[in-house]
Enzyme design. Structure first.
Site, short mmCIF file in Angstrom:
data_model
loop_
_atom_site.label_atom_id
_atom_site.label_comp_id
_atom_site.label_asym_id
_atom_site.label_seq_id
_atom_site.Cartn_x
_atom_site.Cartn_y
_atom_site.Cartn_z
N ARG A 65 86.36 -18.28 -73.02
CA ARG A 65 86.10 -16.84 -72.97
C ARG A 65 84.73 -16.49 -72.39
NH1 ARG A 65 88.06 -16.33 -78.42
NH2 ARG A 65 88.27 -18.54 -78.03
N THR A 66 83.70 -17.26 -72.72
CA THR A 66 82.37 -16.91 -72.21
C THR A 66 82.33 -17.03 -70.70
OG1 THR A 66 81.41 -17.66 -74.29
CG2 THR A 66 79.91 -17.41 -72.46
N LYS A 93 68.39 -37.14 -69.14
CA LYS A 93 67.08 -36.62 -69.53
C LYS A 93 66.65 -35.35 -68.79
CE LYS A 93 65.42 -41.16 -70.81
NZ LYS A 93 64.57 -42.26 -70.48
N ARG A 115 75.41 -22.87 -69.38
CA ARG A 115 75.76 -23.34 -70.72
C ARG A 115 75.55 -24.84 -70.75
NH1 ARG A 115 80.69 -22.25 -74.74
NH2 ARG A 115 79.49 -20.34 -74.90
N HIS A 143 72.66 -18.15 -78.17
CA HIS A 143 73.78 -17.70 -77.35
C HIS A 143 73.59 -16.18 -77.25
CE1 HIS A 143 77.61 -17.24 -75.57
NE2 HIS A 143 78.38 -17.86 -76.43
C1 NCD Z 1 80.74 -19.96 -79.53
C2 NCD Z 1 79.95 -21.01 -78.80
O1 NCD Z 1 80.44 -21.64 -77.86
O2 NCD Z 1 78.82 -21.20 -79.21
N1 NCD Z 1 81.89 -19.50 -78.88
C3 NCD Z 1 81.83 -18.69 -77.81
O3 NCD Z 1 80.87 -18.58 -77.09
N2 NCD Z 1 82.94 -17.95 -77.57
C4 NCD Z 1 81.04 -20.34 -80.91
C5 NCD Z 1 81.86 -21.56 -81.14
O4 NCD Z 1 82.10 -22.36 -80.26
O5 NCD Z 1 82.26 -21.73 -82.30
#
Ligand code: NCD
Length: 326
Positions: A65-66, A93, A115, A143
């Protein structure tokens, strides 16, 4: 419209964590997001704000989703978007992370959305590249866009135009220790005046959160009646090095949000979850899908929030010489 000072100018070229943002910054993101909300409901779901800009999604961890949310957000702003799925195993590293990012930047990229499994990775990248960096989750650290969309959803559902959360209590429940979502929420919620209770088994509830101004509780049942919103975290099994509780059944018994528990809470309590949900473990299906749930609204709001963040970092980048913006 949320109130922002007339003289206010967004100062951040990077968005790395809510720890770095002020209450005014948070409100400015919310006001900007509110302006973008309507775009997603039009038949032509695009505005030209980032036309000619290139946004790269650099994801070293799996994400559905992100990543999709950032992709759509950038597309709706008319940016060109490149999805770059990188592998953690090839990274040594931090050198490869920076190298990868520099190579991507050399293609003429304006914003890197990153990410990574390592806390601090987004900041490290921001220190080494000239373009804007947006943190989409770094290890157990932050996040920020998830924190922003969670708080935005609370303000929206409670009808708080200015998102002043004074007098409101938010419980964050579960695997606090490993949660970047919890950290970002706590920083943002505290800045906007909320009282935050972190709830979880002692093994997943480090004392450091008290220093962040939170109340800690190892009993969900003790806090139920007091809260205006409850954010149920996923147990991050992938980050546990040893079992943190005796069994899944025991966890649900003590920390699961069940219909029974919901009955003891305020009628209009907001039930939140960042996803992905472990149905039946931290939250019962009927509760996740019930009228108090904001889970899908959070996902919808995520798009407007990410459009706002991409727009604002682009604005900061175009307005100032690189050396004077953070
Ligand atoms: C979160 C994440 O990846 O930190 N989820 C997200 O961004 N949709 C929380 C999770 O993974 O539990």
């Amino acid at each position: 419209m949320a109130k922002t000072k007339k003289t206010y100018t967004w100062p951040h070229r990077h968005v790395l964590g809510l720890e770095d943002l002020t209450a005014d910054d948070l409100r400015h993101v919310f006001a900007t997001a509110r302006g973008f909300e309507a775009v997603s409901t039009r038949s032509v779901k695009k505005v030209p704000a980032l036309r000619g800009q290139v946004v790269v999604n650099l994801f070293f961890e799996p994400s559905t989703r992100t990543k999709s949310s950032f992709f759509l957000a950038a597309s709706r702003l008319s940016a060109d978007v490149l999805d770059f799925t990188a592998s953690m195993s090839s990274e040594k590293k931090g050198e490869t992370l920076v190298d990868t990012a520099r190579n991507i930047e050399a293609m003429g990229v304006d914003v890197i959305v990153v990410r990574h499994g390592r806390s601090g990775a987004a900041r490290q990248l921001a220190e080494h590249v000239g373009c804007a960096v947006v943190n989409a989750g770094d290890g157990q650290h932050e996040h920020p866009t998830q924190g922003l969309l969670d708080i935005y959803t609370i303000g929206q559902r409670l009808g708080l135009d200015t998102c002043d959360l004074t007098g409101k209590t938010v419980a964050i429940v579960g695997d606090i220790a490993h949660s970047r979502v919890a950290r970002s929420n706590i920083h943002g919620l505290k800045k906007l005046g909320a009282h935050v209770i972190c709830v979880g088994p002692p093994t997943l509830l480090p004392g450091g959160f008290e220093a962040m101004g939170c109340e800690l509780s190892t009993s969900l049942d003790d806090v139920l009646e007091r809260v205006d919103a409850i954010n149920m975290l996923r147990v991050q099994f992938e980050r546990l090095t040893s079992p943190a509780f005796p069994s899944a059944r025991e966890y649900t018994h003590l920390f699961g949000l069940t219909t029974e528990r919901l009955k003891r809470m305020k009628n209009n309590v907001l039930v939140m979850h960042p996803g992905p949900i472990n149905r039946g473990l931290e939250i019962e299906s009927a509760v996740a899908d019930g009228p108090n749930s904001t889970i899908l609204q959070q996902v919808t709001n995520g798009l407007a929030i990410r459009m706002a963040v991409l727009f604002l970092v682009h604005q900061a980048q175009s307005a100032e010489p690189a050396a004077s913006v953070r």
